[in-house]
Design an enzyme around this catalytic site. Structure first.
Site, PDB file in Angstrom:
ATOM      1  N   ASP A  32      17.860 -41.351 -37.840  1.00  0.00           N
ATOM      2  CA  ASP A  32      18.940 -41.531 -36.851  1.00  0.00           C
ATOM      3  C   ASP A  32      18.584 -41.208 -35.391  1.00  0.00           C
ATOM      4  OD1 ASP A  32      20.233 -42.019 -39.243  1.00  0.00           O
ATOM      5  OD2 ASP A  32      21.783 -40.498 -39.002  1.00  0.00           O
ATOM      6  N   ASP A  58      22.329 -44.763 -38.586  1.00  0.00           N
ATOM      7  CA  ASP A  58      23.749 -44.528 -38.868  1.00  0.00           C
ATOM      8  C   ASP A  58      24.480 -45.789 -38.400  1.00  0.00           C
ATOM      9  OD1 ASP A  58      25.311 -42.359 -39.958  1.00  0.00           O
ATOM     10  OD2 ASP A  58      26.150 -41.964 -37.974  1.00  0.00           O
ATOM     11  N   HIS A  75      28.147 -47.507 -38.685  1.00  0.00           N
ATOM     12  CA  HIS A  75      29.536 -47.445 -39.145  1.00  0.00           C
ATOM     13  C   HIS A  75      30.381 -48.640 -38.698  1.00  0.00           C
ATOM     14  CE1 HIS A  75      28.786 -43.350 -40.352  1.00  0.00           C
ATOM     15  NE2 HIS A  75      28.659 -42.889 -39.126  1.00  0.00           N
ATOM     16  N   HIS A  91      35.795 -46.777 -39.748  1.00  0.00           N
ATOM     17  CA  HIS A  91      35.192 -45.759 -40.619  1.00  0.00           C
ATOM     18  C   HIS A  91      36.050 -44.504 -40.680  1.00  0.00           C
ATOM     19  CE1 HIS A  91      31.933 -43.093 -42.211  1.00  0.00           C
ATOM     20  NE2 HIS A  91      31.753 -44.174 -42.929  1.00  0.00           N
ATOM     21  N   HIS A  95      31.224 -42.968 -33.264  1.00  0.00           N
ATOM     22  CA  HIS A  95      29.800 -43.058 -32.920  1.00  0.00           C
ATOM     23  C   HIS A  95      29.108 -44.111 -33.781  1.00  0.00           C
ATOM     24  CE1 HIS A  95      29.910 -40.522 -36.497  1.00  0.00           C
ATOM     25  NE2 HIS A  95      28.676 -40.938 -36.733  1.00  0.00           N
ATOM     26  N   LYS A  99      23.009 -46.796 -43.093  1.00  0.00           N
ATOM     27  CA  LYS A  99      23.875 -45.984 -43.953  1.00  0.00           C
ATOM     28  C   LYS A  99      25.193 -45.711 -43.258  1.00  0.00           C
ATOM     29  CE  LYS A  99      21.614 -41.843 -42.262  1.00  0.00           C
ATOM     30  NZ  LYS A  99      22.773 -41.276 -41.558  1.00  0.00           N
ATOM     31  N   CYS A 150      22.406 -35.102 -40.913  1.00  0.00           N
ATOM     32  CA  CYS A 150      21.695 -36.172 -41.625  1.00  0.00           C
ATOM     33  C   CYS A 150      20.297 -35.769 -42.057  1.00  0.00           C
ATOM     34  CB  CYS A 150      21.713 -37.449 -40.799  1.00  0.00           C
ATOM     35  SG  CYS A 150      23.382 -38.146 -40.751  1.00  0.00           S
TER      36      CYS A 150
END
Ligand code: VGL
Ligand code: ZN
Length: 203
Positions: free
Chosen positions: A10, A48, A50, A54, A83, A107, A152
């Protein structure tokens, strides 16, 4: 060493200074991570990623403050500032990061479940597929770096160790959020899981 891979967690704009969920000094690890990338033939990046709806976003919960907690179906979940929304600049890798890795694993793309770990979503049972990918390539040893140490990175290295990989965390190529003692808890859990913590100089 062909059985070893570098996993870079990330390193995205939203986790760097100026980003939506900025981690102090997040940008400082980009240059050392790029240098580290020269040493590993197998490199994997996580991202990351989303959707706008989310459930980990505080602003998707009426009246909820960022960094407060909710009880999700799979357990406690921090509500984060919005984010790493798919396709936005915040979700992009830091512009100086070398991005020629063999695999980019995204993810956190399911609206109803967060995914800190590169291996499992936050229910600790839905796999991302990364373990199978590594095993099929004969990788058994992982060197891990990135953001954020206590979220993470923590969940990724602990899952990796539980899955039987030999895991080394390069601490000076990571930066932490440190929310309510989360960094100390992360270090304790990583040590308990048998993760080796080193500096880049010692690697
Ligand atoms: C992360 C919080 C929310 C991380 C991602 O990369 O550590 N933390 N989403
Ligand atoms: Zn996230």
């Amino acid at each position: 060493m062909s059985n070893q891979a570098l996993i870079i967690i990330d390193v995205q704009n939203d986790f760097c200074p100026g980003g939506a969920l900025a981690v102090a000094g997040g940008d400082e690890i980009v240059a050392p991570i790029n240098e580290l990338q020269d040493w590993f033939p197998i490199r994997i990046l996580t991202q990351d990623w989303h959707p706008a709806d989310h459930q980990s976003f505080a602003d998707n919960h009426e009246g909820a403050a960022p960094f407060s907690m909710i009880e999700a179906s799979y357990g406690p979940q921090v509500l984060w500032p919005r984010h790493c929304v798919q396709g936005t600049n915040g979700a992009a890798f830091h512009s100086d990061l070398r991005v020629d890795a063999d695999l980019i694993i995204r993810k956190g793309f399911r609206p109803e479940i967060d995914s800190y770990s590169a291996f499992f979503e936050n229910d600790h049972e839905t796999p991302t597929g990364l373990a199978g990918y590594l095993r099929e390539r004969g990788v058994d040893s992982l060197v891990m770096v990135g953001l954020a140490t206590d979220f993470c990175v923590r969940f990724s290295v602990v899952d990796a160790a539980k899955l039987g990989f030999d895991v080394t965390l390069v601490e000076d190529c990571c930066r932490a959020i440190d929310l309510d003692g989360s960094l100390a808890a992360a270090i304790e859990e990583m040590d308990g899981a048998g993760v080796r913590r080193v500096t880049m100089a010692a690697l």
